[in-house]
Write a protein that holds these residues in place. Structure first.
Motif, PDB file in Angstrom:
ATOM      1  N   UNK A 281      30.364  58.863  39.464  1.00  0.00           N
ATOM      2  CA  UNK A 281      30.988  57.635  38.962  1.00  0.00           C
ATOM      3  C   UNK A 281      30.467  57.173  37.606  1.00  0.00           C
ATOM      4  N   UNK A 282      30.154  58.129  36.712  1.00  0.00           N
ATOM      5  CA  UNK A 282      29.541  57.773  35.432  1.00  0.00           C
ATOM      6  C   UNK A 282      30.553  57.583  34.307  1.00  0.00           C
ATOM      7  N   UNK A 283      31.734  58.185  34.425  1.00  0.00           N
ATOM      8  CA  UNK A 283      32.695  58.178  33.320  1.00  0.00           C
ATOM      9  C   UNK A 283      34.104  57.923  33.848  1.00  0.00           C
ATOM     10  N   UNK A 284      34.965  57.441  32.958  1.00  0.00           N
ATOM     11  CA  UNK A 284      36.388  57.370  33.265  1.00  0.00           C
ATOM     12  C   UNK A 284      37.065  58.657  32.815  1.00  0.00           C
ATOM     13  N   UNK A 285      36.668  59.152  31.650  1.00  0.00           N
ATOM     14  CA  UNK A 285      37.253  60.366  31.101  1.00  0.00           C
ATOM     15  C   UNK A 285      36.159  61.345  30.696  1.00  0.00           C
ATOM     16  N   UNK A 286      36.324  62.597  31.111  1.00  0.00           N
ATOM     17  CA  UNK A 286      35.498  63.692  30.615  1.00  0.00           C
ATOM     18  C   UNK A 286      36.394  64.923  30.580  1.00  0.00           C
ATOM     19  N   UNK A 287      36.372  65.635  29.480  1.00  0.00           N
ATOM     20  CA  UNK A 287      37.236  66.799  29.348  1.00  0.00           C
ATOM     21  C   UNK A 287      36.641  67.761  28.333  1.00  0.00           C
ATOM     22  N   UNK A 288      37.031  69.010  28.436  1.00  0.00           N
ATOM     23  CA  UNK A 288      36.625  69.991  27.441  1.00  0.00           C
ATOM     24  C   UNK A 288      37.883  70.603  26.839  1.00  0.00           C
ATOM     25  N   UNK A 289      37.764  71.079  25.617  1.00  0.00           N
ATOM     26  CA  UNK A 289      38.905  71.691  24.959  1.00  0.00           C
ATOM     27  C   UNK A 289      38.455  72.810  24.034  1.00  0.00           C
ATOM     28  N   UNK A 290      39.351  73.766  23.867  1.00  0.00           N
ATOM     29  CA  UNK A 290      39.104  74.920  23.010  1.00  0.00           C
ATOM     30  C   UNK A 290      40.266  75.032  22.033  1.00  0.00           C
ATOM     31  N   UNK A 291      39.963  74.973  20.731  1.00  0.00           N
ATOM     32  CA  UNK A 291      40.980  75.072  19.696  1.00  0.00           C
ATOM     33  C   UNK A 291      40.664  76.271  18.808  1.00  0.00           C
ATOM     34  N   UNK A 310      24.848  57.164  29.841  1.00  0.00           N
ATOM     35  CA  UNK A 310      25.208  58.285  28.965  1.00  0.00           C
ATOM     36  C   UNK A 310      24.212  59.447  29.062  1.00  0.00           C
ATOM     37  N   UNK A 311      22.923  59.153  29.159  1.00  0.00           N
ATOM     38  CA  UNK A 311      21.929  60.235  29.227  1.00  0.00           C
ATOM     39  C   UNK A 311      22.124  61.088  30.476  1.00  0.00           C
ATOM     40  N   UNK A 312      22.379  60.420  31.602  1.00  0.00           N
ATOM     41  CA  UNK A 312      22.603  61.167  32.840  1.00  0.00           C
ATOM     42  C   UNK A 312      23.903  61.956  32.764  1.00  0.00           C
ATOM     43  N   UNK A 313      24.938  61.368  32.169  1.00  0.00           N
ATOM     44  CA  UNK A 313      26.228  62.050  32.055  1.00  0.00           C
ATOM     45  C   UNK A 313      26.093  63.318  31.211  1.00  0.00           C
ATOM     46  N   UNK A 316      24.195  65.983  33.171  1.00  0.00           N
ATOM     47  CA  UNK A 316      25.035  66.637  34.178  1.00  0.00           C
ATOM     48  C   UNK A 316      26.007  67.622  33.537  1.00  0.00           C
ATOM     49  N   UNK A 317      26.560  67.248  32.378  1.00  0.00           N
ATOM     50  CA  UNK A 317      27.470  68.159  31.683  1.00  0.00           C
ATOM     51  C   UNK A 317      26.739  69.437  31.281  1.00  0.00           C
ATOM     52  N   UNK A 318      25.552  69.292  30.750  1.00  0.00           N
ATOM     53  CA  UNK A 318      24.764  70.466  30.360  1.00  0.00           C
ATOM     54  C   UNK A 318      24.394  71.305  31.577  1.00  0.00           C
TER      55      UNK A 318
END
Length: 406
Positions: A281-291, A310-313, A316-318
């Motif tokens: 429950x840390x973010x509303x939006x998280x996404x990755x993209x490749x261009x 933000x630090x925990x988010x 977790x992403x890493x």
């Protein structure tokens, strides 16, 4: 569908896709974008796109718009880092009308001082509106981080000072340098004979412009990962982390696209969404993209979180990146990821507009369009070992750059 292509007598190309239906699409993709701007021209590619609608040597703005809308059609355009596209969607009986109009707009724009003055004011307002959207702004700023010192890093809208300094002479010089016949690909999708479309185009292009080679671009400067914190006084902390990635024609592109979709693509079950949003429950939006671009690429993760989270988010992403680097996907996981990815590709391709725009980009990048079975074969051939190899390359912690809006 039946696909044909050819080079026209003026040096431009035609991609024709014959398919049944009452609705047709005709347009042009020019291999010129913000990456082709020289110093003092930042934002000129986007400005030229706007100016194509403002008048030609044969008609004014109202006549351009009415030429399409009087028969119930639609006209659209957009600018990217490497391309400018202009196209119409219309009932199939109006093909000659649309071919003539698009050719007039592409080959005969009139950059009057008065219309430039008005349109630069509009774009200045667009820049202000864009600057109020931190999600869009930070993604563009991140490209300027990983492509620092190269035109490809600049945002497409440009800067107020260069837009305000635009003159008819400067804009005309950019247009003449970049909108050459060798960079133009016309595309048509509809229930027409190829010979008919080609003949129509030859009628309106045979006396146009100079035949010139395609864009020649300097490669981006050497990359060194960076970590930046910018004061933006936003309610949330916005963060983007990522790395340079593979060019459009790299054989590893399908593997990275699949990996990106698994990690944080456009689905609620992505690993990032499940971890950061659903489980914590840390973010509303998280996404990755490749261009991918012609000679490089950009892969990144975006998220926004409260200052206390933000630090925990980010941690977790890493962690999700590390898992993909360290652990080989099981055959079951890989099969599921491929099935989902291929289904999304098929669903997106059901919209004619999406399909033809993707097809013409493939044509300009590879010289041909990948049939559905080719795309499926490329995805299905991806092995767990290749995915892990790509993850270790692109998701390497030592190569990751980070940008924060605070």
């Amino acid at each position: 569908m039946i696909i044909n292509d050819c080079e026209l007598s003026n040096g431009s190309r035609l991609l024709h896709v014959r398919c049944k239906g009452d609705v047709s699409i005709f347009g042009a993709m020019i291999n010129a974008g913000s990456r082709d701007e020289m110093p003092g021209e930042h934002g000129f590619a986007h400005l030229v796109e706007h100016m194509l609608f403002k008048g030609t040597t044969h008609r004014d703005y109202a006549q351009i718009i009415n030429r399409v809308e009087d028969v119930g059609g639609d006209i659209n355009a957009f600018t990217t880092k490497e391309d400018t596209s202009l196209y119409t969607i219309f009932l199939k009986r109006y093909l000659p009308r649309m071919v003539e109009l698009i050719c007039d707009m592409v080959f005969n724009p009139e950059f009057t001082d008065e219309m430039l003055r008005r349109e630069t004011e509009v774009i200045r307002d667009e820049i202000d509106s864009y600057s109020d959207n931190p999600i869009e702004l930070i993604l563009d700023d991140f490209e300027d981080v990983i492509f620092s010192g190269s035109p490809i890093g600049h945002n497409i809208l440009g800067e107020k000072r260069t837009i305000s300094a635009a003159t008819r002479q400067k804009v005309s010089a950019f247009y003449k340098r970049c909108y050459t016949n060798g960079r133009i690909t016309f595309f048509c999708m509809g229930e027409y004979d190829f010979a008919r479309v080609r003949k129509l185009l030859e009628q309106h292009t045979s006396s146009s412009g100079a035949i010139d080679k395609e864009a020649s671009r300097m490669p981006p400067a050497t990359y060194s990962p960076r970590k930046l914190h910018l004061k933006k006084r936003t309610q949330q902390i916005h963060c983007v982390l990522g790395n340079r990635a593979y060019r459009a024609t790299d054989e590893r592109r399908p593997a990275l696209a699949l990996l990106n979709n698994l990690l944080g693509g456009n689905c609620l079950s992505s690993r990032l969404n499940m971890s950061l949003r659903e489980n914590h429950g840390l973010v509303y939006t998280v996404e990755s993209q490749y261009t991918p671009y012609s000679d490089t690429g950009n892969w990144n993760i975006y998220m926004g979180a409260d200052r206390s989270d933000i630090c925990k988010a980010v941690s977790l992403a890493k962690s999700e990146l590390s898992k993909l680097c360290e652990n080989r996907l099981s055959e079951k996981e890989l099969s599921k990821a491929k099935r989902k990815f291929l289904a999304q590709m098929t669903l997106g391709g059901e919209v004619k507009e999406n399909w033809i725009l993707a097809a013409v980009r493939q044509y300009t990048e590879y010289g041909h369009i990948f049939e559905k079975n080719e795309a499926e074969a490329a995805v299905n051939s991806i092995s767990p070992e290749l995915l892990r190899e790509v993850a270790c390359d692109i998701f390497d912690e030592n190569k990751i750059s980070e940008l924060y809006y605070e």
